[in-house]
Design a protein around this motif. Structure first.
Motif, PDB file in Angstrom:
ATOM      1  N   GLU A 104      -3.969   1.327   2.568  1.00 18.53           N
ATOM      2  CA  GLU A 104      -4.735   1.808   1.422  1.00 18.53           C
ATOM      3  C   GLU A 104      -5.814   0.809   1.004  1.00 18.53           C
ATOM      4  O   GLU A 104      -6.819   1.180   0.396  1.00 18.53           O
ATOM      5  CB  GLU A 104      -3.812   2.108   0.235  1.00 18.53           C
ATOM      6  N   LYS A 105      -5.607  -0.479   1.290  1.00 14.65           N
ATOM      7  CA  LYS A 105      -6.572  -1.517   0.912  1.00 14.65           C
ATOM      8  C   LYS A 105      -7.719  -1.647   1.919  1.00 14.65           C
ATOM      9  O   LYS A 105      -8.670  -2.379   1.663  1.00 14.65           O
ATOM     10  CB  LYS A 105      -5.872  -2.881   0.818  1.00 14.65           C
ATOM     11  N   LEU A 106      -7.615  -0.936   3.050  1.00 13.04           N
ATOM     12  CA  LEU A 106      -8.640  -1.080   4.084  1.00 13.04           C
ATOM     13  C   LEU A 106      -9.963  -0.470   3.650  1.00 13.04           C
ATOM     14  O   LEU A 106     -10.026   0.669   3.211  1.00 13.04           O
ATOM     15  CB  LEU A 106      -8.201  -0.394   5.387  1.00 13.04           C
ATOM     16  N   SER A 107     -10.996  -1.261   3.765  1.00 15.34           N
ATOM     17  CA  SER A 107     -12.363  -0.790   3.601  1.00 15.34           C
ATOM     18  C   SER A 107     -13.123  -1.440   4.749  1.00 15.34           C
ATOM     19  O   SER A 107     -12.521  -1.905   5.702  1.00 15.34           O
ATOM     20  CB  SER A 107     -12.910  -1.207   2.232  1.00 15.34           C
ATOM     21  N   SER A 108     -14.413  -1.503   4.666  1.00 15.41           N
ATOM     22  CA  SER A 108     -15.117  -2.189   5.742  1.00 15.41           C
ATOM     23  C   SER A 108     -14.940  -3.694   5.531  1.00 15.41           C
ATOM     24  O   SER A 108     -15.112  -4.208   4.431  1.00 15.41           O
ATOM     25  CB  SER A 108     -16.594  -1.805   5.764  1.00 15.41           C
ATOM     26  N   ASN A 109     -14.520  -4.367   6.587  1.00 18.63           N
ATOM     27  CA  ASN A 109     -14.366  -5.821   6.607  1.00 18.63           C
ATOM     28  C   ASN A 109     -13.344  -6.370   5.615  1.00 18.63           C
ATOM     29  O   ASN A 109     -13.616  -7.297   4.864  1.00 18.63           O
ATOM     30  CB  ASN A 109     -15.725  -6.507   6.410  1.00 18.63           C
ATOM     31  N   THR A 110     -12.146  -5.801   5.612  1.00 18.56           N
ATOM     32  CA  THR A 110     -11.034  -6.309   4.826  1.00 18.56           C
ATOM     33  C   THR A 110     -10.304  -7.350   5.658  1.00 18.56           C
ATOM     34  O   THR A 110      -9.997  -7.115   6.825  1.00 18.56           O
ATOM     35  CB  THR A 110     -10.050  -5.166   4.462  1.00 18.56           C
ATOM     36  N   VAL A 111     -10.013  -8.499   5.067  1.00 18.17           N
ATOM     37  CA  VAL A 111      -9.356  -9.579   5.803  1.00 18.17           C
ATOM     38  C   VAL A 111      -7.878  -9.667   5.406  1.00 18.17           C
ATOM     39  O   VAL A 111      -7.548  -9.697   4.217  1.00 18.17           O
ATOM     40  CB  VAL A 111     -10.050 -10.938   5.543  1.00 18.17           C
ATOM     41  N   PHE A 112      -7.029  -9.681   6.424  1.00 18.25           N
ATOM     42  CA  PHE A 112      -5.599  -9.928   6.250  1.00 18.25           C
ATOM     43  C   PHE A 112      -5.243 -11.103   7.145  1.00 18.25           C
ATOM     44  O   PHE A 112      -5.822 -11.279   8.218  1.00 18.25           O
ATOM     45  CB  PHE A 112      -4.755  -8.716   6.660  1.00 18.25           C
ATOM     46  N   LYS A 113      -4.269 -11.882   6.730  1.00 13.46           N
ATOM     47  CA  LYS A 113      -3.825 -13.012   7.545  1.00 13.46           C
ATOM     48  C   LYS A 113      -2.570 -12.626   8.303  1.00 13.46           C
ATOM     49  O   LYS A 113      -1.731 -11.895   7.808  1.00 13.46           O
ATOM     50  CB  LYS A 113      -3.583 -14.235   6.676  1.00 13.46           C
ATOM     51  N   ILE A 114      -2.494 -13.154   9.541  1.00 10.81           N
ATOM     52  CA  ILE A 114      -1.351 -12.866  10.394  1.00 10.81           C
ATOM     53  C   ILE A 114      -0.702 -14.172  10.830  1.00 10.81           C
ATOM     54  O   ILE A 114      -1.388 -15.171  11.051  1.00 10.81           O
ATOM     55  CB  ILE A 114      -1.768 -12.017  11.624  1.00 10.81           C
TER      56      ILE A 114
END
Length: 181
Positions: A104-114
């Protein structure tokens, strides 16, 4: 009738508890270990497999080592025989989890850490808080990012004769377009 109800309940429970997954078999993984003033040490693999389980944020990738292509065929041969030993260690894998991942938080260029474990050449290295950039386009999730590892982390020895021509630090980049299954 009893049999039909049992099948319906089984089907319903499978759908309720199944995870939404996005997958690709055509992901791109590059690496570069070039040193300035010498021939480029760079390869690309266009057949990486990757999967994301949306609800849990679990992420996994598999790369066939012999799938890396170099500009120079001799360099590719040396990579497979002397460095990666791809007959002995045919796969590279990554298994990890995306921190606070939410579709749901995805937009263009959303950053998540892995964070997770990278296995190559029979050795496993923990990677922490690698930033990956996500975007969503219809039934696709696009993922890109890069990170650095050292050849010595995977027991890869660079011979003295080429030590000045090949970097100990390897820059890895990835680009996946994963489709909803």
């Amino acid at each position: 009738m009893k049999k039909t109800i049992t099948y319906f309940i089984a089907f319903l429970s499978l759908n309720i508890f199944s995870q939404t997954k996005y997958i690709t078999k055509t992901g791109i993984v590059n690496f570069e270990a070039s040193v300035s003033s010498f021939e480029e040490v760079k390869a690309i693999n266009n057949s990486a497999t990757a999967i994301i389980e949306v609800e849990s944020g679990a992420f996994a990738a598999l790369i066939l080592v012999k799938g890396f292509r170099f500009k120079n065929a001799l360099m590719e041969e040396h990579f497979n025989e002397n460095y990666a030993e791809s007959d002995k260690y045919p796969k590279a894998t990554f298994k990890g989890n995306l921190k606070d991942f939410s579709i749901e938080k995805l937009s263009s260029n959303t950053v998540f850490k892995i964070s997770g474990s990278l296995t190559f050449h029979g050795k496993t290295k923990k990677l922490e808080s690698i930033p990956l950039t996500f975007s969503r386009e219809g039934v696709f999730i696009n993922v890109s990012g890069n990170f650095k590892v050292n050849a010595s982390d995977f027991d890869i020895k660079i011979p003295k004769v080429v030590k000045d021509k090949v970097s100990e630090t390897v820059e890895v980049s990835l680009n996946f377009s994963l489709k909803k299954t």
